[in-house]
Structures are given as C-alpha cells and as structure tokens.
Design a protein around this motif. Structure first.
Motif, PDB file in Angstrom:
ATOM      1  N   LYS A  52       0.794  -1.237   0.090  1.00 33.23           N
ATOM      2  CA  LYS A  52      -0.076   0.060   0.018  1.00 33.23           C
ATOM      3  C   LYS A  52       0.722   1.198   0.142  1.00 33.23           C
ATOM      4  N   SER A  54       0.876   3.688   1.845  1.00 34.60           N
ATOM      5  CA  SER A  54       1.558   3.883   3.186  1.00 34.60           C
ATOM      6  C   SER A  54       2.375   2.984   3.682  1.00 34.60           C
ATOM      7  N   GLY A  56       1.757   0.275   4.969  1.00 34.54           N
ATOM      8  CA  GLY A  56       1.104  -0.410   6.305  1.00 34.54           C
ATOM      9  C   GLY A  56       0.637  -1.662   5.930  1.00 34.54           C
ATOM     10  N   MET A  57       0.439  -2.155   4.650  1.00 31.61           N
ATOM     11  CA  MET A  57      -0.235  -3.172   4.326  1.00 31.61           C
ATOM     12  C   MET A  57       0.395  -4.059   2.911  1.00 31.61           C
ATOM     13  N   SER A  71       8.810  -4.412  -0.112  1.00 32.50           N
ATOM     14  CA  SER A  71       9.039  -3.239   0.747  1.00 32.50           C
ATOM     15  C   SER A  71       9.317  -2.215  -0.101  1.00 32.50           C
TER      16      SER A  71
END
Length: 127
Positions: A52, A54, A56-57, A71
C-alpha cells in the motif's frame, strides 16, 4: 511522465535468493501503492505482491507467501521484492506496477487497478 525501471534480475540456483528493485520517477511515489507481477513463457501475467502507498499493508499470492517480501523506500522512490527459497517455477519476467489511483485503499489488486508498468526484468531459477 511516469517511468518505472526494474533491475536486479538474473540467474540463481533453486533455493537461492534474489532481490529485484523498481525505481519510479515522474510522480509522488509515496502516494501510490506498488505491485509486482510476473509472466512465465506461455502463461498469463500473474499477481505476485502488493504494498500500500502508506507501506502499512502488504498482500502476497499464495504461491510466494512466506518466501517473498515486498518493501518500499519512499526516500529513494523504490520498491523492492526480496525473493527467498526460489524455485524453478518462479522463473519469469518480473514487472513492477504503480496503482492507477492516488492513495488507493481498495482490496482489489488485479492488473487493471495499475496504471503504469515497468519494462520487466528476467529472473531465472535453475534446478
């Protein structure tokens, strides 16, 4: 104009590791989710992994779950795919792709949700 440039592909023995990278230019990298797809000879392009905007997912295809890690480094405008415990069936051209929509929060990560693609990098796993 958005550009995605993959690198890091190559030849590796089964059980080995490889990391492919994708540098993005021409847009605000941190505002777009990124994905990796692959296409083996004679097969359709398939989803591999997604991260994502962000960070975060992350989402993975079942075939790579537990072996691959996606990553991102927003400071370097780069997304990575760390591939471990490689198998001959992982042999393919690997493509990175950027979400079509800014700050996308959807759960669908099919090919049509991506608006920009790299040229691909070849990964070959020998048995």
């Amino acid at each position: 104009q958005v550009q995605l440039v993959e690198s890091g592909g190559g030849l590796v023995q089964a059980g080995g590791s490889l990391r492919v990278s994708c540098v993005v230019s021409g847009r605000t990298f941190s505002s777009y989710g990124m994905g990796w797809f692959r296409q083996a000879p004679g097969k359709e392009r398939e989803f591999v992994a997604y991260i994502k905007w962000s960070g975060g997912m992350t989402t993975y295809a079942d075939s790579v779950k537990g072996r691959f890690i996606i990553s991102r480094d927003n400071a370097r405008n780069t997304v990575y795919l760390q591939m471990n415990s490689l198998k001959p069936e992982d042999t393919a051209v690997y493509y990175c792709a950027a979400d079509r929509f800014l700050l996308y929060n959807g759960i669908n990560h099919g090919a049509t949700t991506f608006g920009s693609w790299g040229q691909g990098t070849q990964v070959t796993v020998s048995s």
